[in-house]
Design a protein around this motif. Sequence first.
Motif, short mmCIF file in Angstrom:
data_model
loop_
_atom_site.label_atom_id
_atom_site.label_comp_id
_atom_site.label_asym_id
_atom_site.label_seq_id
_atom_site.Cartn_x
_atom_site.Cartn_y
_atom_site.Cartn_z
N ASP A 521 73.98 69.78 23.29
CA ASP A 521 74.96 70.83 22.99
C ASP A 521 76.32 70.55 23.62
OD1 ASP A 521 73.34 72.57 21.43
OD2 ASP A 521 72.31 73.21 23.26
N THR A 522 76.31 69.83 24.74
CA THR A 522 77.59 69.55 25.41
C THR A 522 78.32 68.39 24.74
OG1 THR A 522 76.69 70.31 27.52
CG2 THR A 522 78.67 68.95 27.61
N ALA A 523 77.60 67.27 24.52
CA ALA A 523 78.23 66.11 23.88
C ALA A 523 78.34 66.27 22.38
CB ALA A 523 77.43 64.85 24.20
N LYS A 524 77.64 67.25 21.84
CA LYS A 524 77.66 67.57 20.40
C LYS A 524 77.22 66.37 19.55
CE LYS A 524 81.43 70.86 21.14
NZ LYS A 524 80.48 71.95 21.36
N ASN A 525 76.16 65.71 19.98
CA ASN A 525 75.68 64.55 19.22
C ASN A 525 74.16 64.47 19.27
OD1 ASN A 525 75.16 63.68 21.82
ND2 ASN A 525 76.61 62.00 21.78
N PHE A 526 73.65 63.63 18.36
CA PHE A 526 72.21 63.35 18.31
C PHE A 526 71.91 62.06 19.07
CE2 PHE A 526 72.61 65.97 14.44
CZ PHE A 526 71.59 66.88 14.66
N THR A 527 70.73 62.00 19.70
CA THR A 527 70.24 60.77 20.31
C THR A 527 68.88 60.45 19.70
OG1 THR A 527 71.39 61.15 22.39
CG2 THR A 527 69.53 59.63 22.44
N PHE A 528 68.73 59.20 19.26
CA PHE A 528 67.48 58.70 18.68
C PHE A 528 66.84 57.77 19.71
CE2 PHE A 528 70.27 59.91 15.33
CZ PHE A 528 69.48 60.38 14.28
N THR A 529 65.67 58.12 20.21
CA THR A 529 65.02 57.36 21.28
C THR A 529 63.66 56.85 20.81
OG1 THR A 529 66.08 58.78 22.92
CG2 THR A 529 64.27 57.39 23.69
N SER A 530 63.44 55.53 20.94
CA SER A 530 62.16 54.93 20.59
C SER A 530 61.08 55.43 21.54
CB SER A 530 62.26 53.41 20.66
OG SER A 530 60.98 52.81 20.66
N SER A 531 59.85 55.46 21.04
CA SER A 531 58.73 55.93 21.87
C SER A 531 58.19 54.85 22.79
CB SER A 531 57.60 56.44 20.97
OG SER A 531 57.11 55.38 20.15
N ILE A 532 58.60 53.59 22.59
CA ILE A 532 58.04 52.51 23.40
C ILE A 532 59.09 51.93 24.33
CG2 ILE A 532 56.41 51.94 21.57
CD1 ILE A 532 58.05 49.40 21.07
N TYR A 533 58.60 51.27 25.37
CA TYR A 533 59.46 50.60 26.34
C TYR A 533 59.50 49.11 26.04
CZ TYR A 533 59.53 54.72 29.44
OH TYR A 533 59.72 55.97 29.98
N GLY A 534 60.61 48.47 26.47
CA GLY A 534 60.66 47.02 26.45
C GLY A 534 61.57 46.43 25.40
N SER A 535 61.58 45.11 25.37
CA SER A 535 62.50 44.39 24.50
C SER A 535 62.20 44.56 23.02
CB SER A 535 62.49 42.90 24.86
OG SER A 535 61.16 42.38 24.77
N SER A 536 61.00 44.98 22.68
CA SER A 536 60.68 45.23 21.27
C SER A 536 61.09 46.63 20.85
CB SER A 536 59.19 45.03 21.02
OG SER A 536 58.42 45.88 21.83
N SER A 537 61.64 47.40 21.77
CA SER A 537 62.10 48.76 21.48
C SER A 537 63.52 48.69 20.94
CB SER A 537 62.03 49.60 22.75
OG SER A 537 62.49 50.91 22.52
N LYS A 538 63.70 49.07 19.66
CA LYS A 538 65.00 48.96 19.00
C LYS A 538 65.18 50.11 18.01
CE LYS A 538 64.60 43.89 19.09
NZ LYS A 538 65.63 43.61 20.11
N VAL A 539 66.42 50.57 17.87
CA VAL A 539 66.75 51.60 16.89
C VAL A 539 68.01 51.17 16.15
CG1 VAL A 539 67.30 54.02 16.47
CG2 VAL A 539 65.77 53.42 18.35
N GLU A 540 67.95 51.21 14.82
CA GLU A 540 69.08 50.75 14.03
C GLU A 540 69.15 51.54 12.72
OE1 GLU A 540 70.39 46.73 11.52
OE2 GLU A 540 68.64 46.70 12.85
N PHE A 541 70.36 51.99 12.36
CA PHE A 541 70.57 52.57 11.04
C PHE A 541 70.93 51.45 10.08
CE2 PHE A 541 70.99 56.68 13.22
CZ PHE A 541 70.25 57.46 12.35
N VAL A 542 70.10 51.31 9.05
CA VAL A 542 70.32 50.26 8.05
C VAL A 542 71.32 50.72 7.00
CG1 VAL A 542 69.20 48.82 6.31
CG2 VAL A 542 68.00 49.36 8.45
N SER A 543 71.22 51.96 6.59
CA SER A 543 72.18 52.54 5.64
C SER A 543 72.23 54.04 5.85
CB SER A 543 71.79 52.21 4.20
OG SER A 543 70.57 52.86 3.85
N VAL A 544 73.38 54.64 5.50
CA VAL A 544 73.54 56.09 5.62
C VAL A 544 74.24 56.61 4.37
CG1 VAL A 544 73.63 56.09 8.14
CG2 VAL A 544 75.75 55.86 6.83
N ASP A 545 74.13 57.90 4.15
CA ASP A 545 74.73 58.54 2.97
C ASP A 545 76.24 58.62 3.13
OD1 ASP A 545 74.72 59.67 0.49
OD2 ASP A 545 73.32 61.29 1.01
N THR A 546 76.89 59.10 2.08
CA THR A 546 78.35 59.06 1.98
C THR A 546 79.06 59.66 3.17
OG1 THR A 546 78.09 59.25 -0.42
CG2 THR A 546 80.30 59.63 0.48
#
Length: 699
Positions: A521-546
């Motif tokens: 509510d303060t930063a007014k943004n969303f955070t997407f957090t992976s459920s796993i730890y480590g170097s295989s933990s990655k989050v990426e948006f491949v495409s988004v709407d207009t």
Amino acid sequence: MSSITSLGLGSGIDVAELVQNLINAEEEPAVERLDNKEELYDAQISAYGSLKSSMYAFQTAVGRLDTISTFKSKDVTSSNEDVLTAIGTSIAENGSYDVEVTQRAKGHSLSTGVFTSTTDAVGTGSLTFKFGTTDYVAEPESYNSFTQNGDKATFTIDISSGDNSLSGIRDKINDADMGVQATIVKVGTDQYKLVMTSDTGEDLSMEITVDDDDDTDIDTSGLSQLAFNSSATNMEQVQAGINAEISINGLGISSSSNQIVGAIPGVTLNVENASPGETIRLDISQDKEGVKDLITDFVDKYNDMVYTISKYNEYNQDTDTAGVLFGESLLRSMEGEIRSIISSSVDGIAGGFNSLSNIGITSRVYNASSTTLEEDNPDFERPDLAGMLRLDEFKLDNIIEENFDVIGAIFAPDATPTDTNVSYVTSTSQTQAGRYSVNVTQLATQAALVGDGVLDFTSDVTIDDDNNSFVIKVDGYTSNTITLTNGDYSSGSSLAAEIQSKINGDSGIKGKTSIKVSYDDTAKNFTFTSSIYGSSSKVEFVSVDTNTETQLGFAVGSGTDGVDVEGTIGGQLAIGDGQELTGAGSDTQGLMLTIGGTATGLRGSVNFSRGMADSMFDLLDEYVKSSGLIDSKVDGIETSVTEIDDERIALSERLEKLEARYLTSFNAMDLLVNQYNSIGSYLTSQLDLLPGVTMFNKK
């Protein structure tokens, strides 16, 4: 002179019987020798089979003691198992609890109106199921709100003309495996209702929206008959979704499931029935009886094995007889190796409990009893022989009561970290006993993608066809196109729940990994957090709407990847994988620890001991495994049996040749005797013809 073709005709001797007797005299000792060898080999094969069986039984008993969790298991008892049962794990603390069960969790249940047949056409289109908390009152009817559960995926089911009957819709719902059970209930003659029931809990209630092919989604015809949402409550609520309600020592606990985990650390409670006003006593203690049973079985199976070895490897001086495996080098080496482990102290254990003798298990040095009964006699009792183990139950009981925590390390590999946020996971046969310092230079993290702070929920945020779809890649798994439900969202938490539910329910993500979506509510943004730890933990948006980037604050690109824990164990190289740090040095090879907490630097030490069951199991495996030492020995004996068959064939061929030689010789003799007889007869007749010759047989 004509030749003699019938044996014995010339000599009068029964040549056939004579030859057969000679062959028999040659054959019988040879056959007896081969029979004795084959009988011995068969007995040895059978003996090795019995030995392998007894060793395997002992190995099984050893294997049950080869895991430290065996000694940390807990026994949980309930005073009324009709109402409450429980299962404890090794982390459960001993103690007693007063529990009251006031309510059992139930699933949200909805029913259609009456249909005259299960094959009646209902309608076509799609059904979208969301799960969350429903504020609904049946009388007077009021659908007040629905709060989506972001941890539960959204499901959309397409209903076509081929499956739009009552039974067809039932099957489509059940096949979706979304946590909703659909059944058809017959309520009267030619009267049927479709009933849907969700998983238990108030936060797993169903919101069902309809996209009806008849273009009207909230009326009472077509597929719209199955709508249950703020715009249309065309189904009847049979049962509201409710949580299980219990109290533990007076503290109220609410759970969406009747299986309650974590209310008591290390204990899983199972609510069987509600019983308001009844206090149920729950006692948690170490499973001491279970451990004693396993140790007793260990001793019994060891002694069974020793008896089997003795039976086949003994020599009786009184009768001058030996067991079928007497003197076998395999048995001697096996006995020596096993007894060496049994009598050894366990390295890496501090204090005075580092051997079997410390807990009341010692080796017999003499034969305590004997029996003359056969093993198949029902009164047969295995004798107590020198080399068997003797269990002092009184001493073991005292150790179990007073020093239970020290027993496990005698048998199983175990490690005790001094830091409460460091936990032992496993080890390998290469891990050496010892005390090792733990130094953490980098903690493991989860990947996170933080959106831009563009959202302000001072007014509703509208999701429409220009900002409702995207493709996301989580931990290497790419989703299909995610389409959010169009509408107005009044809070960041409600939109976060919608986004998280749609991602985790996508077929490209579900069952492979998951993500947590939160709104600040303060930063007014969303955070997407992976459920796993480590170097295989990655989050990426491949495409988004207009308009997604400008309106929701997330755009094509990657977030911050997770990193693996880094550090050393015992000053030696360690390899990080997520939160797990595994030793790779010469002494620490395979020692795996989970590193929690928030501190880096020196994290105390870990004391590792191997126990004796691990090495004993591996040793026994060398003997009893397929193609192991016993199988190899049996293979050699079976080869010898095959060679006996070859010897029998060779003997038969030799005897045939010998018989032919004897027959030839006696046939020649018989011919010669016949010739001599003929000559004698001829001479006698000629002498009779001579004048003046008087034969002795004439008067």
